[in-house]
Design a protein around this motif. Structure first.
Motif, PDB file in Angstrom:
ATOM      1  N   ALA A 130       0.815  -1.212   0.000  1.00  0.00           N
ATOM      2  CA  ALA A 130       0.000   0.000   0.000  1.00  0.00           C
ATOM      3  C   ALA A 130       0.852   1.267   0.000  1.00  0.00           C
ATOM      4  O   ALA A 130       0.326   2.361  -0.179  1.00  0.00           O
ATOM      5  N   ILE A 131       2.151   1.113   0.225  1.00  0.00           N
ATOM      6  CA  ILE A 131       3.073   2.234   0.075  1.00  0.00           C
ATOM      7  C   ILE A 131       3.564   2.200  -1.370  1.00  0.00           C
ATOM      8  O   ILE A 131       4.231   1.248  -1.770  1.00  0.00           O
ATOM      9  N   PRO A 132       3.227   3.171  -2.183  1.00  0.00           N
ATOM     10  CA  PRO A 132       3.555   3.090  -3.614  1.00  0.00           C
ATOM     11  C   PRO A 132       5.048   2.861  -3.855  1.00  0.00           C
ATOM     12  O   PRO A 132       5.898   3.449  -3.179  1.00  0.00           O
ATOM     13  N   ALA A 133       5.345   2.000  -4.812  1.00  0.00           N
ATOM     14  CA  ALA A 133       6.740   1.692  -5.139  1.00  0.00           C
ATOM     15  C   ALA A 133       7.516   2.942  -5.533  1.00  0.00           C
ATOM     16  O   ALA A 133       8.725   3.032  -5.319  1.00  0.00           O
ATOM     17  N   ARG A 171       8.949   4.558  -2.234  1.00  0.00           N
ATOM     18  CA  ARG A 171       9.705   3.773  -1.259  1.00  0.00           C
ATOM     19  C   ARG A 171      10.915   3.130  -1.928  1.00  0.00           C
ATOM     20  O   ARG A 171      10.958   2.926  -3.140  1.00  0.00           O
ATOM     21  N   THR A 172      11.896   2.808  -1.120  1.00  0.00           N
ATOM     22  CA  THR A 172      13.077   2.091  -1.583  1.00  0.00           C
ATOM     23  C   THR A 172      13.150   0.763  -0.856  1.00  0.00           C
ATOM     24  O   THR A 172      13.067   0.727   0.381  1.00  0.00           O
ATOM     25  N   ASP A 173      13.270  -0.319  -1.596  1.00  0.00           N
ATOM     26  CA  ASP A 173      13.419  -1.643  -1.008  1.00  0.00           C
ATOM     27  C   ASP A 173      14.875  -2.069  -1.127  1.00  0.00           C
ATOM     28  O   ASP A 173      15.411  -2.202  -2.238  1.00  0.00           O
ATOM     29  N   TYR A 174      15.524  -2.265   0.014  1.00  0.00           N
ATOM     30  CA  TYR A 174      16.912  -2.734   0.050  1.00  0.00           C
ATOM     31  C   TYR A 174      16.900  -4.230   0.311  1.00  0.00           C
ATOM     32  O   TYR A 174      16.217  -4.699   1.218  1.00  0.00           O
ATOM     33  N   VAL A 221      14.949  -4.410   3.743  1.00  0.00           N
ATOM     34  CA  VAL A 221      14.490  -3.221   4.467  1.00  0.00           C
ATOM     35  C   VAL A 221      13.663  -2.358   3.527  1.00  0.00           C
ATOM     36  O   VAL A 221      14.085  -2.091   2.393  1.00  0.00           O
ATOM     37  N   CYS A 222      12.509  -1.926   3.997  1.00  0.00           N
ATOM     38  CA  CYS A 222      11.655  -0.989   3.264  1.00  0.00           C
ATOM     39  C   CYS A 222      11.784   0.393   3.899  1.00  0.00           C
ATOM     40  O   CYS A 222      11.671   0.534   5.118  1.00  0.00           O
ATOM     41  N   ARG A 241       2.994   5.600   5.354  1.00  0.00           N
ATOM     42  CA  ARG A 241       2.339   6.400   4.314  1.00  0.00           C
ATOM     43  C   ARG A 241       1.045   6.932   4.912  1.00  0.00           C
ATOM     44  O   ARG A 241       0.158   6.139   5.281  1.00  0.00           O
ATOM     45  N   GLY A 242       0.945   8.225   5.032  1.00  0.00           N
ATOM     46  CA  GLY A 242      -0.261   8.799   5.609  1.00  0.00           C
ATOM     47  C   GLY A 242      -0.525   8.248   6.994  1.00  0.00           C
ATOM     48  O   GLY A 242       0.313   8.354   7.889  1.00  0.00           O
ATOM     49  N   ARG A 243      -1.682   7.620   7.165  1.00  0.00           N
ATOM     50  CA  ARG A 243      -2.069   7.053   8.468  1.00  0.00           C
ATOM     51  C   ARG A 243      -1.718   5.561   8.582  1.00  0.00           C
ATOM     52  O   ARG A 243      -2.202   4.884   9.502  1.00  0.00           O
ATOM     53  N   LEU A 244      -0.900   5.058   7.655  1.00  0.00           N
ATOM     54  CA  LEU A 244      -0.445   3.660   7.702  1.00  0.00           C
ATOM     55  C   LEU A 244       0.995   3.607   8.192  1.00  0.00           C
ATOM     56  O   LEU A 244       1.862   4.343   7.713  1.00  0.00           O
TER      57      LEU A 244
END
Length: 402
Positions: free
Chosen positions: A179-182, A185-188, A283-284, A289-292
């Motif tokens: 739900a956090i748009p790609a 975000r950075t995925d390590y 790691v994300c 994101r917002g209220r999440l």
């Protein structure tokens, strides 16, 4: 609960997706502060309590469980060790973590046992866990009324939880991180070229504490579950088929990799569970994101070598709970806005330690003989340097939460 256009709607302050360690601990932390929450979980209670997973608890996690009144069974049944044993070149070296860290111990208490304790206490407190939900999705995250929508069972009615905040504690494959748009975000990620073959065996303990062994045939770990059941691991190809590993082959490898010059012997017993798991780090960033807000395996994965997984999940929700409490008491959002940055500081330290332990103890065929000797030199330095042993001990028993 009300029905709106065929959808059943309920209201709570914090909606929690996932009844793993992160979600359950968060619910208890909030309950102590008078904050309402509802947990939704796609598995049954029997499934989450019956999925056998090892667990080493950091000292502060043990202290937290006791402080919250959740640690009675743990204190009766867990194994408390003063340290660990590092084994390489046929020699054993005790790392006195209790002495090096001012009394902090190694607590061996399986993750599924922690979950059993947390679920029982949650239900006893009158808290709600909705099990066996399906088709879970998150909505309106950028508003002040985010929603969790799910189906009751595979073919049941659609229900919604309207809440102030959502905590995504639903593991690596759940809907929360997605739900956090790609794009934002950075995925390590690091995938290791080896896996662990783990077994459970009916046998008495062979050693009073965990043994981490670096051997030319590969890594091995001796752990424990109870006075009658032991857990052991050996490094293997993560793509190997468990059918290729007979009990005799497993015991042969364990004897070879755990052997010492001093004549120590490994006690065998019937193997009643075995399987292979891959090793990776993930790691994300960011974790919100917002209220999440996402926590635990939804946000990060560590290889089990450093014994950080459950503890890192609990640390996440301790940070998150402080932000939520601050908001409900004062109306401020500053701590929640800093959740990801605060949590990630500790996460990256845990990732570093898990990577360090993993690379130091395993044999990687892609490495040169020079690199393999560096790892042995690192082990030799740890066991002969008070400063190096202290650094390992401090990380293993748990760094403080910011």
């Amino acid at each position: 609960m009300v029905n709106r256009g065929g959808t059943c709607v309920r209201r709570t302050q914090v909606g929690i997706v996932g009844a793993g360690p992160a979600g359950l601990f968060l619910a208890h932390l909030l309950h102590r502060q008078g904050i309402e929450s509802v947990i939704v979980e796609n598995r049954s209670r029997a499934e989450i309590e019956g999925t056998i997973r090892a667990g080493v608890l950091e000292q502060w996690t043990v202290d937290l469980m006791n402080e919250m009144g959740l640690g009675a069974r743990m204190m009766r049944e867990a194994h408390f060790h003063s340290g660990i044993t590092l084994r390489f070149n046929g020699d054993s070296h005790h790392i006195d973590m209790e002495g090096l860290t001012g009394g902090k111990r190694v607590t061996v208490y399986a993750q599924h046992e922690v979950i059993r304790d947390l679920v029982a206490a949650r239900l006893e407190d009158g808290g709600e866990i909705v099990f066996n939900v399906g088709e879970t999705s998150l909505h309106d995250l950028d508003t002040d009324r985010p929603k969790i929508r799910y189906r009751c069972g595979k073919d049941g009615e659609v229900e919604e939880i309207h809440c102030d905040f959502i905590a995504g504690c639903d593991g690596f494959h759940g809907p929360s991180r997605a739900a956090i748009p790609a794009a934002v975000r950075t995925d390590y990620q690091k995938v290791y070229p080896f896996g662990w073959l783990g077994i459970l065996t009916e046998a008495p303990p062979s050693h009073p504490e965990l043994i981490y062994a670096n051997h030319e045939r590969g890594f091995a770990l001796l752990s424990t579950r109870s006075p009658e059941i032991q857990r052991l691991y050996i490094q293997c190809d993560p793509k190997d088929d468990i059918a290729h590993w007979s009990d005799d082959r497993i015991w042969s490898e364990l004897h070879a990799r755990l052997a010492t010059k001093g004549g120590w012997s490994l006690t065998e017993g019937p193997i009643f569970q075995k399987g292979i798991i891959a090793m990776r780090s993930f790691v994300c960033d960011p974790m919100q994101r917002g209220r999440l807000f996402i926590a635990g395996d939804a946000a990060h994965i560590v290889p089990p070598t450093g014994a950080k997984g459950l503890n890192l999940a609990v640390a996440d929700v301790v940070v998150l709970s402080r932000g939520l409490v601050d908001h409900y008491r004062s109306g401020r959002l500053e701590r929640l806005e800093q959740y990801s940055a605060t949590a990630l500081r500790r996460i990256w330290k845990a990732e570093r330690f898990s990577w360090y332990m993993t690379t130091m103890l395993h044999r990687n065929e892609a490495e040169t003989p020079f690199e393999q000797r560096i790892h042995l030199a690192d082990l030799d330095y740890v066991v002969h340097s008070h400063a190096a042993a202290t650094a390992l001990a401090e990380n293993y028993v748990g760094l403080p939460i910011d």
